[in-house]
Design a protein around this motif. Sequence first.
Motif, PDB file in Angstrom:
ATOM      1  N   LEU A  53       0.840  -1.193   0.000  1.00 34.52           N
ATOM      2  CA  LEU A  53       0.000   0.000   0.000  1.00 34.52           C
ATOM      3  C   LEU A  53       0.875   1.243   0.000  1.00 34.52           C
ATOM      4  CD1 LEU A  53      -2.719  -0.932   2.672  1.00 34.52           C
ATOM      5  CD2 LEU A  53      -3.081  -0.715   0.201  1.00 34.52           C
ATOM      6  N   SER A  54       0.402   2.286  -0.682  1.00 38.90           N
ATOM      7  CA  SER A  54       1.088   3.569  -0.641  1.00 38.90           C
ATOM      8  C   SER A  54       0.882   4.188   0.732  1.00 38.90           C
ATOM      9  CB  SER A  54       0.529   4.495  -1.722  1.00 38.90           C
ATOM     10  OG  SER A  54      -0.828   4.821  -1.433  1.00 38.90           O
ATOM     11  N   PHE A  55       1.620   5.240   1.009  1.00 34.74           N
ATOM     12  CA  PHE A  55       1.502   5.921   2.293  1.00 34.74           C
ATOM     13  C   PHE A  55       0.062   6.363   2.542  1.00 34.74           C
ATOM     14  CE2 PHE A  55       1.479   9.671   4.975  1.00 34.74           C
ATOM     15  CZ  PHE A  55       2.338   9.337   6.007  1.00 34.74           C
ATOM     16  N   SER A  56      -0.532   7.009   1.547  1.00 35.69           N
ATOM     17  CA  SER A  56      -1.894   7.548   1.729  1.00 35.69           C
ATOM     18  C   SER A  56      -2.920   6.429   1.858  1.00 35.69           C
ATOM     19  CB  SER A  56      -2.255   8.470   0.560  1.00 35.69           C
ATOM     20  OG  SER A  56      -2.168   7.781  -0.679  1.00 35.69           O
ATOM     21  N   ASP A  57      -2.772   5.362   1.044  1.00 37.09           N
ATOM     22  CA  ASP A  57      -3.734   4.253   1.116  1.00 37.09           C
ATOM     23  C   ASP A  57      -3.609   3.498   2.440  1.00 37.09           C
ATOM     24  OD1 ASP A  57      -4.814   4.784  -1.340  1.00 37.09           O
ATOM     25  OD2 ASP A  57      -3.525   3.373  -2.423  1.00 37.09           O
ATOM     26  N   LEU A  58      -2.382   3.386   2.927  1.00 47.47           N
ATOM     27  CA  LEU A  58      -2.181   2.703   4.206  1.00 47.47           C
ATOM     28  C   LEU A  58      -2.792   3.527   5.344  1.00 47.47           C
ATOM     29  CD1 LEU A  58      -0.986   0.420   5.869  1.00 47.47           C
ATOM     30  CD2 LEU A  58       1.233   1.587   5.784  1.00 47.47           C
ATOM     31  N   ARG A  59      -2.626   4.822   5.263  1.00 49.60           N
ATOM     32  CA  ARG A  59      -3.194   5.693   6.295  1.00 49.60           C
ATOM     33  C   ARG A  59      -4.717   5.606   6.284  1.00 49.60           C
ATOM     34  NH1 ARG A  59      -2.718  12.263   6.175  1.00 49.60           N
ATOM     35  NH2 ARG A  59      -4.218  12.688   7.853  1.00 49.60           N
ATOM     36  N   LYS A  60      -5.309   5.554   5.081  1.00 47.24           N
ATOM     37  CA  LYS A  60      -6.766   5.415   4.983  1.00 47.24           C
ATOM     38  C   LYS A  60      -7.221   4.061   5.527  1.00 47.24           C
ATOM     39  CE  LYS A  60      -7.311   8.370   0.885  1.00 47.24           C
ATOM     40  NZ  LYS A  60      -7.680   8.372  -0.564  1.00 47.24           N
ATOM     41  N   ALA A  61      -6.422   3.020   5.260  1.00 48.42           N
ATOM     42  CA  ALA A  61      -6.806   1.669   5.682  1.00 48.42           C
ATOM     43  C   ALA A  61      -6.896   1.542   7.191  1.00 48.42           C
ATOM     44  CB  ALA A  61      -5.809   0.643   5.128  1.00 48.42           C
ATOM     45  N   VAL A  62      -6.057   2.289   7.898  1.00 50.64           N
ATOM     46  CA  VAL A  62      -6.084   2.214   9.369  1.00 50.64           C
ATOM     47  C   VAL A  62      -6.916   3.341   9.973  1.00 50.64           C
ATOM     48  CG1 VAL A  62      -3.866   1.035   9.462  1.00 50.64           C
ATOM     49  CG2 VAL A  62      -3.932   3.538   9.609  1.00 50.64           C
ATOM     50  N   ASN A  63      -7.454   4.214   9.101  1.00 51.69           N
ATOM     51  CA  ASN A  63      -8.356   5.291   9.525  1.00 51.69           C
ATOM     52  C   ASN A  63      -7.696   6.207  10.569  1.00 51.69           C
ATOM     53  OD1 ASN A  63     -10.793   6.720   9.457  1.00 51.69           O
ATOM     54  ND2 ASN A  63     -11.673   5.529  11.159  1.00 51.69           N
ATOM     55  N   GLU A  64      -6.469   6.599  10.267  1.00 53.27           N
ATOM     56  CA  GLU A  64      -5.744   7.503  11.167  1.00 53.27           C
ATOM     57  C   GLU A  64      -5.742   8.911  10.563  1.00 53.27           C
ATOM     58  OE1 GLU A  64      -4.137   9.398  13.966  1.00 53.27           O
ATOM     59  OE2 GLU A  64      -4.457   7.241  14.284  1.00 53.27           O
ATOM     60  N   ARG A  65      -6.387   9.853  11.225  1.00 50.75           N
ATOM     61  CA  ARG A  65      -6.489  11.218  10.719  1.00 50.75           C
ATOM     62  C   ARG A  65      -5.239  12.038  10.987  1.00 50.75           C
ATOM     63  NH1 ARG A  65     -12.668  13.034  12.456  1.00 50.75           N
ATOM     64  NH2 ARG A  65     -13.772  11.372  11.285  1.00 50.75           N
ATOM     65  N   ASP A  66      -4.552  11.730  12.053  1.00 46.79           N
ATOM     66  CA  ASP A  66      -3.377  12.507  12.433  1.00 46.79           C
ATOM     67  C   ASP A  66      -2.173  12.024  11.623  1.00 46.79           C
ATOM     68  OD1 ASP A  66      -1.119  13.615  13.647  1.00 46.79           O
ATOM     69  OD2 ASP A  66      -2.028  13.588  15.643  1.00 46.79           O
ATOM     70  N   SER A  67      -1.773  12.821  10.648  1.00 47.33           N
ATOM     71  CA  SER A  67      -0.678  12.429   9.765  1.00 47.33           C
ATOM     72  C   SER A  67       0.636  12.270  10.528  1.00 47.33           C
ATOM     73  CB  SER A  67      -0.501  13.469   8.655  1.00 47.33           C
ATOM     74  OG  SER A  67       0.597  13.146   7.831  1.00 47.33           O
ATOM     75  N   GLY A  68       0.881  13.155  11.484  1.00 46.36           N
ATOM     76  CA  GLY A  68       2.121  13.084  12.246  1.00 46.36           C
ATOM     77  C   GLY A  68       2.196  11.826  13.080  1.00 46.36           C
ATOM     78  N   PHE A 109       0.571   9.021  12.520  1.00 49.64           N
ATOM     79  CA  PHE A 109       0.696   7.874  11.622  1.00 49.64           C
ATOM     80  C   PHE A 109       2.130   7.732  11.118  1.00 49.64           C
ATOM     81  CE2 PHE A 109       0.701   6.264   7.249  1.00 49.64           C
ATOM     82  CZ  PHE A 109       0.215   4.985   7.472  1.00 49.64           C
ATOM     83  N   THR A 110       2.746   8.843  10.730  1.00 46.77           N
ATOM     84  CA  THR A 110       4.124   8.803  10.227  1.00 46.77           C
ATOM     85  C   THR A 110       5.076   8.275  11.293  1.00 46.77           C
ATOM     86  OG1 THR A 110       3.714  10.688   8.759  1.00 46.77           O
ATOM     87  CG2 THR A 110       6.001  10.195   9.298  1.00 46.77           C
ATOM     88  N   TYR A 111       4.871   8.687  12.528  1.00 48.56           N
ATOM     89  CA  TYR A 111       5.747   8.245  13.609  1.00 48.56           C
ATOM     90  C   TYR A 111       5.636   6.741  13.830  1.00 48.56           C
ATOM     91  CZ  TYR A 111       7.290   7.224  18.335  1.00 48.56           C
ATOM     92  OH  TYR A 111       7.893   6.644  19.431  1.00 48.56           O
ATOM     93  N   HIS A 112       4.420   6.247  13.934  1.00 42.33           N
ATOM     94  CA  HIS A 112       4.236   4.824  14.238  1.00 42.33           C
ATOM     95  C   HIS A 112       4.675   3.947  13.069  1.00 42.33           C
ATOM     96  CE1 HIS A 112       2.463   5.300  18.157  1.00 42.33           C
ATOM     97  NE2 HIS A 112       1.589   6.191  17.688  1.00 42.33           N
ATOM     98  N   LEU A 113       4.468   4.426  11.858  1.00 40.51           N
ATOM     99  CA  LEU A 113       4.948   3.681  10.695  1.00 40.51           C
ATOM    100  C   LEU A 113       6.468   3.620  10.685  1.00 40.51           C
ATOM    101  CD1 LEU A 113       4.507   2.232   8.004  1.00 40.51           C
ATOM    102  CD2 LEU A 113       4.343   4.490   6.902  1.00 40.51           C
ATOM    103  N   SER A 114       7.112   4.720  11.031  1.00 41.45           N
ATOM    104  CA  SER A 114       8.574   4.766  11.042  1.00 41.45           C
ATOM    105  C   SER A 114       9.152   3.801  12.080  1.00 41.45           C
ATOM    106  CB  SER A 114       9.064   6.189  11.300  1.00 41.45           C
ATOM    107  OG  SER A 114       8.755   6.603  12.629  1.00 41.45           O
ATOM    108  N   GLU A 115       8.424   3.597  13.189  1.00 47.48           N
ATOM    109  CA  GLU A 115       8.882   2.681  14.220  1.00 47.48           C
ATOM    110  C   GLU A 115       8.870   1.226  13.742  1.00 47.48           C
ATOM    111  OE1 GLU A 115       9.893   3.390  17.799  1.00 47.48           O
ATOM    112  OE2 GLU A 115      10.434   4.992  16.395  1.00 47.48           O
ATOM    113  N   LEU A 116       8.031   0.940  12.759  1.00 44.71           N
ATOM    114  CA  LEU A 116       7.936  -0.422  12.229  1.00 44.71           C
ATOM    115  C   LEU A 116       8.906  -0.676  11.076  1.00 44.71           C
ATOM    116  CD1 LEU A 116       4.040  -0.795  12.113  1.00 44.71           C
ATOM    117  CD2 LEU A 116       5.591  -1.936  13.713  1.00 44.71           C
ATOM    118  N   GLN A 117       9.382   0.397  10.467  1.00 44.43           N
ATOM    119  CA  GLN A 117      10.222   0.253   9.279  1.00 44.43           C
ATOM    120  C   GLN A 117      11.587  -0.339   9.602  1.00 44.43           C
ATOM    121  OE1 GLN A 117       8.780   4.334   7.283  1.00 44.43           O
ATOM    122  NE2 GLN A 117      10.334   3.269   6.037  1.00 44.43           N
ATOM    123  N   ASP A 118      12.129  -0.960   8.570  1.00 38.37           N
ATOM    124  CA  ASP A 118      13.465  -1.559   8.594  1.00 38.37           C
ATOM    125  C   ASP A 118      13.513  -2.888   9.348  1.00 38.37           C
ATOM    126  OD1 ASP A 118      14.448   0.614   7.163  1.00 38.37           O
ATOM    127  OD2 ASP A 118      14.862   1.733   9.004  1.00 38.37           O
TER     128      ASP A 118
END
Length: 307
Positions: free
Chosen positions: A40-55, A57-66
């Motif tokens: 999923l793209s960044f925007s589609d993934l954010r929509k899939a989890v229904n997270e309105r707060d972009s900041g 969402f970006t933080y929690h996604l970054s914690e999972l990366q790598d």
Amino acid sequence: MSNREEDGVVTDAESAFKTLGHDLRLEILLALWEAPEFSLSFSDLRKAVNERDSGSFTYHLSELQDHFVAETDSGYELQYPGHRVLDAIQSGVFHEQATVGPTELDETCRECGSSLAFEYGTDFIARVRCPDCGNRALEWPFDPGGTASRDPSAVVEAFDRRTRLVWSCALDGVCPFCAGRVERELASSVTDQGTCIGVIEQLERYDEYFARNHPVLVSVDCEHCSFYSFIPAGVVLLTRPAVTARLHDADIRIRDRPLWSLGFVVDEAAVSVQADPVHAEVAIVDTDKPLTFVVDETLTVTASHGE
């Protein structure tokens, strides 16, 4: 095991669990697993989890990366560790309980001749036993996920196949849960004539083991994780192609019969322990032609002399 350093790579199990300790992060993993193209793209993934707060969402996604999630040209995808996290969740052992049965089986008890029954309860143990005499033919852990979308007969079959797989892997020296190295040895509580081997006599919990009356079993103990158990010595025969061919010739088709119908697996009278050198003798009791196999301390199987 935390803070384990091998080949310059440090792994911290406690830190990994903390990384997964937020609902949104698990939702991200689930969304990627359920994605049509597994990406999923960044925007589609954010929509899939229904997270309105972009900041957020970006933080929690970054914690999972790598480690759990990777960013690719097509979007974000699960890494192998992410799949394993979801596998553990979908197994149901953390948050689900299921019950099945009692379900009457076609096979009969070797102690009294009554029909055996299968039952699965909230202690995560599947049991094949005799309701009349209490004989415990076979017991082994089973994940609640194994009961999903299956009727009782299909659960029984899945339990048989899963147990075979776990035992076969362990007997080959590979842990079926963590892939660690499994130490294997014959274990017995028989003390006469100097044939006592293994550690069974030191374990009080062995008194509750379903094959507690067997004179010899195979002790399996993973050097890396918590997996350990005792496996009936007759199960070793199921993992040796040369032996299964002999069984087939004797009209014992092991894939067509569940474990609890195989006398050399569940019948204590079919197994004996011998000394000098220490070995187990497993007799095939479900055929007119006498057939006995020897399982030595290395789990090598040979036909008894003269057979």
